[in-house]
Design an enzyme around this catalytic site. Structure first.
Site, PDB file in Angstrom:
ATOM      1  N   LYS A 165     -26.629   9.257 -26.375  1.00  0.00           N
ATOM      2  CA  LYS A 165     -27.630  10.501 -26.179  1.00  0.00           C
ATOM      3  C   LYS A 165     -29.385   9.919 -26.027  1.00  0.00           C
ATOM      4  O   LYS A 165     -29.768  10.267 -26.372  1.00  0.00           O
ATOM      5  CB  LYS A 165     -27.762  11.555 -27.102  1.00  0.00           C
ATOM      6  CG  LYS A 165     -26.566  12.684 -27.187  1.00  0.00           C
ATOM      7  CD  LYS A 165     -25.678  12.635 -26.386  1.00  0.00           C
ATOM      8  CE  LYS A 165     -24.452  12.935 -26.553  1.00  0.00           C
ATOM      9  NZ  LYS A 165     -23.137  13.611 -25.658  1.00  0.00           N
ATOM     10  N   GLY A 166     -28.371   8.414 -25.575  1.00  0.00           N
ATOM     11  CA  GLY A 166     -30.183   7.491 -25.547  1.00  0.00           C
ATOM     12  C   GLY A 166     -30.828   7.311 -24.177  1.00  0.00           C
ATOM     13  O   GLY A 166     -31.720   6.482 -23.385  1.00  0.00           O
ATOM     14  N   GLY A 167     -29.392   7.686 -23.000  1.00  0.00           N
ATOM     15  CA  GLY A 167     -29.631   7.911 -22.139  1.00  0.00           C
ATOM     16  C   GLY A 167     -28.615   6.740 -21.121  1.00  0.00           C
ATOM     17  O   GLY A 167     -29.043   5.513 -20.595  1.00  0.00           O
ATOM     18  N   THR A 168     -28.144   6.042 -21.885  1.00  0.00           N
ATOM     19  CA  THR A 168     -27.185   4.599 -21.790  1.00  0.00           C
ATOM     20  C   THR A 168     -26.759   4.871 -20.191  1.00  0.00           C
ATOM     21  O   THR A 168     -26.171   3.739 -19.572  1.00  0.00           O
ATOM     22  CB  THR A 168     -26.499   4.252 -22.825  1.00  0.00           C
ATOM     23  OG1 THR A 168     -25.911   5.035 -22.919  1.00  0.00           O
ATOM     24  CG2 THR A 168     -26.977   3.642 -24.513  1.00  0.00           C
ATOM     25  N   ARG A 169     -26.323   5.945 -20.263  1.00  0.00           N
ATOM     26  CA  ARG A 169     -24.945   6.601 -19.618  1.00  0.00           C
ATOM     27  C   ARG A 169     -25.665   6.339 -18.470  1.00  0.00           C
ATOM     28  O   ARG A 169     -25.203   5.760 -17.308  1.00  0.00           O
ATOM     29  CB  ARG A 169     -24.188   7.597 -19.356  1.00  0.00           C
ATOM     30  CG  ARG A 169     -23.146   8.093 -18.288  1.00  0.00           C
ATOM     31  CD  ARG A 169     -22.492   7.255 -18.102  1.00  0.00           C
ATOM     32  NE  ARG A 169     -21.322   6.627 -19.008  1.00  0.00           N
ATOM     33  CZ  ARG A 169     -20.279   6.016 -18.373  1.00  0.00           C
ATOM     34  NH1 ARG A 169     -20.814   5.880 -18.151  1.00  0.00           N
ATOM     35  NH2 ARG A 169     -19.216   5.489 -19.232  1.00  0.00           N
TER      36      ARG A 169
END
Length: 151
Positions: free
Chosen positions: A66-70
């Site tokens: 949920k850290g923005g990798t996607r």
């Protein structure tokens, strides 16, 4: 969010051309978005474009869940010189995948041309004690991008 940005961009660039009926516009957007991404869950079923091959990633994105990798991966996937793995591979952190070998790992990558960068993203590598050594053993010069997002 990335899909919305790409769609907005395509709508704006397409709006400058000749008018198109709504149905035709939708089909045009679908085909153009398909050109920008490699969203196939099953790369083995893809037809190999001439002059391409499956490459081991030159870059791996590692980050907390949920850290923005996607989002980062989807933004990078817009660039024509970047191809991305469709799913989180979990090759370096799951023993059951790692024992399948590097050829299995490569088979999960998209087809790419020689000038394209292949990127894989698996946040699970961030918490895996064995992932860093395994990644280094595969390619000691690989670029690792660690993404940590703080609120």
């Amino acid at each position: 969010m990335a899909f919305l940005l790409v769609s907005a961009y395509l709508l704006l660039t397409h709006a400058q051309g000749a008018p198109v009926e709504n149905g035709a516009l939708l089909e045009t957007l679908k085909s153009q978005v398909g050109l920008f991404s490699n969203k196939s869950e099953h790369y083995s079923a893809q037809v190999r474009p001439p002059g391409t091959s499956r490459q081991i990633p030159q870059t791996i994105i590692i980050g907390v869940r949920k850290g923005g990798t996607r989002a980062l991966l989807e933004m990078l996937d817009i660039h024509p010189n970047i191809v991305v793995a469709a799913t989180e591979v979990h090759f370096f952190d799951w023993d059951e995948n790692y024992v399948k070998g590097i050829d299995w790992y490569r088979s999960l990558m998209p087809f790419s041309y020689g000038n394209q960068i292949t990127i894989e993203k698996t946040p699970g590598y961030f918490t895996s004690p064995q992932a860093p050594e395994r990644i280094h053993d595969m390619n000691s010069s690989i670029k690792l991008h660690i993404l940590i997002f703080f609120l």
